[in-house]
Design a protein around this motif. Structure first.
Motif, PDB file in Angstrom:
ATOM      1  N   ASP A 176     105.216 -74.452  81.705  1.00 14.43           N
ATOM      2  CA  ASP A 176     104.602 -74.570  80.375  1.00 14.43           C
ATOM      3  C   ASP A 176     105.497 -75.375  79.442  1.00 14.43           C
ATOM      4  OD1 ASP A 176     102.361 -73.110  81.063  1.00 14.43           O
ATOM      5  OD2 ASP A 176     103.166 -71.215  80.305  1.00 14.43           O
ATOM      6  N   LEU A 177     106.804 -75.133  79.508  1.00 11.65           N
ATOM      7  CA  LEU A 177     107.734 -75.804  78.606  1.00 11.65           C
ATOM      8  C   LEU A 177     107.923 -77.279  78.933  1.00 11.65           C
ATOM      9  CD1 LEU A 177     110.439 -73.041  78.225  1.00 11.65           C
ATOM     10  CD2 LEU A 177     108.801 -73.809  76.509  1.00 11.65           C
ATOM     11  N   GLY A 188     109.869 -81.892  72.106  1.00  9.74           N
ATOM     12  CA  GLY A 188     111.015 -81.382  71.363  1.00  9.74           C
ATOM     13  C   GLY A 188     111.968 -80.582  72.236  1.00  9.74           C
ATOM     14  N   ALA A 189     112.837 -79.838  71.566  1.00  8.23           N
ATOM     15  CA  ALA A 189     113.823 -79.020  72.268  1.00  8.23           C
ATOM     16  C   ALA A 189     113.117 -77.887  73.009  1.00  8.23           C
ATOM     17  CB  ALA A 189     114.827 -78.451  71.275  1.00  8.23           C
ATOM     18  N   ARG A 190     113.556 -77.648  74.228  1.00  7.29           N
ATOM     19  CA  ARG A 190     112.915 -76.612  75.044  1.00  7.29           C
ATOM     20  C   ARG A 190     113.971 -75.675  75.617  1.00  7.29           C
ATOM     21  NH1 ARG A 190     110.178 -81.212  78.274  1.00  7.29           N
ATOM     22  NH2 ARG A 190     111.918 -82.207  77.287  1.00  7.29           N
ATOM     23  N   SER A 191     113.841 -74.408  75.309  1.00  4.35           N
ATOM     24  CA  SER A 191     114.748 -73.386  75.823  1.00  4.35           C
ATOM     25  C   SER A 191     113.940 -72.200  76.300  1.00  4.35           C
ATOM     26  CB  SER A 191     115.716 -72.904  74.742  1.00  4.35           C
ATOM     27  OG  SER A 191     116.596 -73.931  74.369  1.00  4.35           O
ATOM     28  N   LEU A 192     114.407 -71.609  77.364  1.00  2.00           N
ATOM     29  CA  LEU A 192     113.792 -70.397  77.898  1.00  2.00           C
ATOM     30  C   LEU A 192     114.867 -69.321  77.892  1.00  2.00           C
ATOM     31  CD1 LEU A 192     111.441 -68.950  79.279  1.00  2.00           C
ATOM     32  CD2 LEU A 192     112.190 -69.940  81.434  1.00  2.00           C
ATOM     33  N   VAL A 193     114.620 -68.251  77.148  1.00  2.00           N
ATOM     34  CA  VAL A 193     115.565 -67.145  77.047  1.00  2.00           C
ATOM     35  C   VAL A 193     114.959 -65.949  77.772  1.00  2.00           C
ATOM     36  CG1 VAL A 193     116.816 -65.603  75.499  1.00  2.00           C
ATOM     37  CG2 VAL A 193     116.416 -67.984  74.836  1.00  2.00           C
ATOM     38  N   PRO A 249     109.244 -59.597  89.777  1.00  2.00           N
ATOM     39  CA  PRO A 249     109.126 -61.030  90.070  1.00  2.00           C
ATOM     40  C   PRO A 249     109.730 -61.887  88.963  1.00  2.00           C
ATOM     41  CG  PRO A 249     107.072 -60.241  89.187  1.00  2.00           C
ATOM     42  CD  PRO A 249     107.989 -59.036  89.281  1.00  2.00           C
ATOM     43  N   ILE A 250     110.988 -61.662  88.639  1.00  2.00           N
ATOM     44  CA  ILE A 250     111.623 -62.321  87.505  1.00  2.00           C
ATOM     45  C   ILE A 250     111.714 -63.834  87.713  1.00  2.00           C
ATOM     46  CG2 ILE A 250     113.753 -62.468  86.137  1.00  2.00           C
ATOM     47  CD1 ILE A 250     114.130 -59.436  86.891  1.00  2.00           C
ATOM     48  N   VAL A 251     112.180 -64.274  88.874  1.00  2.00           N
ATOM     49  CA  VAL A 251     112.357 -65.708  89.113  1.00  2.00           C
ATOM     50  C   VAL A 251     111.008 -66.427  89.109  1.00  2.00           C
ATOM     51  CG1 VAL A 251     113.205 -67.460  90.724  1.00  2.00           C
ATOM     52  CG2 VAL A 251     114.549 -65.392  90.313  1.00  2.00           C
ATOM     53  N   ARG A 252     110.004 -65.847  89.727  1.00  2.00           N
ATOM     54  CA  ARG A 252     108.668 -66.459  89.728  1.00  2.00           C
ATOM     55  C   ARG A 252     108.163 -66.624  88.299  1.00  2.00           C
ATOM     56  NH1 ARG A 252     102.856 -66.052  92.272  1.00  2.00           N
ATOM     57  NH2 ARG A 252     103.819 -66.421  94.275  1.00  2.00           N
ATOM     58  N   THR A 253     108.376 -65.620  87.475  1.00  2.00           N
ATOM     59  CA  THR A 253     107.936 -65.666  86.089  1.00  2.00           C
ATOM     60  C   THR A 253     108.693 -66.740  85.309  1.00  2.00           C
ATOM     61  OG1 THR A 253     107.410 -63.310  86.210  1.00  2.00           O
ATOM     62  CG2 THR A 253     107.631 -64.266  84.011  1.00  2.00           C
ATOM     63  N   ILE A 254     109.985 -66.872  85.557  1.00  2.00           N
ATOM     64  CA  ILE A 254     110.788 -67.911  84.911  1.00  2.00           C
ATOM     65  C   ILE A 254     110.261 -69.294  85.294  1.00  2.00           C
ATOM     66  CG2 ILE A 254     113.056 -69.018  84.913  1.00  2.00           C
ATOM     67  CD1 ILE A 254     114.261 -66.165  85.145  1.00  2.00           C
ATOM     68  N   LEU A 255     109.978 -69.491  86.565  1.00  2.00           N
ATOM     69  CA  LEU A 255     109.490 -70.794  87.034  1.00  2.00           C
ATOM     70  C   LEU A 255     108.110 -71.117  86.461  1.00  2.00           C
ATOM     71  CD1 LEU A 255     110.747 -70.713  90.720  1.00  2.00           C
ATOM     72  CD2 LEU A 255     111.718 -71.969  88.780  1.00  2.00           C
ATOM     73  N   ARG A 256     107.273 -70.113  86.317  1.00  2.00           N
ATOM     74  CA  ARG A 256     105.956 -70.356  85.720  1.00  2.00           C
ATOM     75  C   ARG A 256     106.088 -70.709  84.240  1.00  2.00           C
ATOM     76  NH1 ARG A 256     101.652 -66.004  87.442  1.00  2.00           N
ATOM     77  NH2 ARG A 256     100.311 -67.586  86.546  1.00  2.00           N
ATOM     78  N   ALA A 257     106.984 -70.039  83.537  1.00  2.00           N
ATOM     79  CA  ALA A 257     107.205 -70.330  82.117  1.00  2.00           C
ATOM     80  C   ALA A 257     107.785 -71.732  81.947  1.00  2.00           C
ATOM     81  CB  ALA A 257     108.137 -69.287  81.508  1.00  2.00           C
ATOM     82  N   LYS A 258     108.671 -72.135  82.858  1.00  2.00           N
ATOM     83  CA  LYS A 258     109.262 -73.473  82.790  1.00  2.00           C
ATOM     84  C   LYS A 258     108.183 -74.540  82.864  1.00  2.00           C
ATOM     85  CE  LYS A 258     110.970 -76.518  85.791  1.00  2.00           C
ATOM     86  NZ  LYS A 258     110.325 -76.995  86.747  1.00  2.00           N
ATOM     87  N   ALA A 280     118.608 -73.342  89.764  1.00  2.00           N
ATOM     88  CA  ALA A 280     119.366 -74.564  89.476  1.00  2.00           C
ATOM     89  C   ALA A 280     118.597 -75.798  89.942  1.00  2.00           C
ATOM     90  CB  ALA A 280     120.732 -74.497  90.144  1.00  2.00           C
ATOM     91  N   GLU A 281     118.020 -75.712  91.128  1.00  2.00           N
ATOM     92  CA  GLU A 281     117.248 -76.831  91.677  1.00  2.00           C
ATOM     93  C   GLU A 281     116.020 -77.136  90.831  1.00  2.00           C
ATOM     94  OE1 GLU A 281     114.270 -76.787  95.244  1.00  2.00           O
ATOM     95  OE2 GLU A 281     116.304 -76.984  96.037  1.00  2.00           O
ATOM     96  N   LYS A 282     115.293 -76.104  90.453  1.00  2.00           N
ATOM     97  CA  LYS A 282     114.033 -76.295  89.726  1.00  2.00           C
ATOM     98  C   LYS A 282     114.234 -76.726  88.276  1.00  2.00           C
ATOM     99  CE  LYS A 282     111.278 -75.096  93.088  1.00  2.00           C
ATOM    100  NZ  LYS A 282     110.315 -76.001  93.679  1.00  2.00           N
ATOM    101  N   PHE A 283     115.378 -76.364  87.666  1.00  2.00           N
ATOM    102  CA  PHE A 283     115.617 -76.735  86.273  1.00  2.00           C
ATOM    103  C   PHE A 283     116.372 -78.053  86.144  1.00  2.00           C
ATOM    104  CE2 PHE A 283     114.098 -72.588  85.385  1.00  2.00           C
ATOM    105  CZ  PHE A 283     113.724 -72.591  84.057  1.00  2.00           C
ATOM    106  N   LYS A 284     116.977 -78.530  87.212  1.00  2.00           N
ATOM    107  CA  LYS A 284     117.744 -79.774  87.166  1.00  2.00           C
ATOM    108  C   LYS A 284     116.836 -80.927  86.733  1.00  2.00           C
ATOM    109  CE  LYS A 284     120.777 -82.713  89.830  1.00  2.00           C
ATOM    110  NZ  LYS A 284     121.490 -82.907  91.095  1.00  2.00           N
ATOM    111  N   GLY A 285     117.247 -81.627  85.692  1.00  2.00           N
ATOM    112  CA  GLY A 285     116.499 -82.775  85.207  1.00  2.00           C
ATOM    113  C   GLY A 285     115.231 -82.433  84.438  1.00  2.00           C
ATOM    114  N   SER A 286     114.971 -81.163  84.186  1.00  2.00           N
ATOM    115  CA  SER A 286     113.731 -80.773  83.508  1.00  2.00           C
ATOM    116  C   SER A 286     113.836 -80.839  81.989  1.00  2.00           C
ATOM    117  CB  SER A 286     113.324 -79.352  83.912  1.00  2.00           C
ATOM    118  OG  SER A 286     114.225 -78.398  83.364  1.00  2.00           O
ATOM    119  N   ASN A 287     115.051 -80.942  81.475  1.00  2.00           N
ATOM    120  CA  ASN A 287     115.294 -80.904  80.028  1.00  2.00           C
ATOM    121  C   ASN A 287     114.854 -79.592  79.401  1.00  2.00           C
ATOM    122  OD1 ASN A 287     116.521 -83.449  79.822  1.00  2.00           O
ATOM    123  ND2 ASN A 287     114.505 -84.424  79.874  1.00  2.00           N
ATOM    124  N   VAL A 288     114.850 -78.529  80.197  1.00  2.00           N
ATOM    125  CA  VAL A 288     114.589 -77.180  79.706  1.00  2.00           C
ATOM    126  C   VAL A 288     115.874 -76.389  79.897  1.00  2.00           C
ATOM    127  CG1 VAL A 288     113.253 -75.060  79.985  1.00  2.00           C
ATOM    128  CG2 VAL A 288     112.142 -77.274  80.318  1.00  2.00           C
TER     129      VAL A 288
END
Length: 70
Positions: free
Chosen positions: A15-16, A21-26, A4-13, A54-62
């Protein structure tokens, strides 16, 4: 066997987004998400993983950085 990689990425986003400050998810992965296509909670419209991220991160500043390897 189920990744469930994408689900995990979206859940981490989520939190961020609340962080200051600066927010990056690697993401370092050797797998392919084989669950997001049928994930009714995080992907009810059954979008492709790239389109959904792309849709979920657009405008999120992450900033999202994915490193995939075999």
């Amino acid at each position: 066997n189920e990744s469930p990689i994408v689900r995990t990425i979206l859940r981490a986003k989520e939190d961020l987004v609340r962080a200051e400050g600066a927010r990056s998810l690697v993401v370092l992965t050797d797998g392919v998400d084989n669950r997001i296509a049928r994930d009714a909670t995080f992907n009810p419209d059954k979008k492709a993983a790239g389109e959904l991220l792309a849709e979920k991160f657009k405008g999120s500043n992450v900033a999202l950085h994915i490193v995939g390897f075999q």
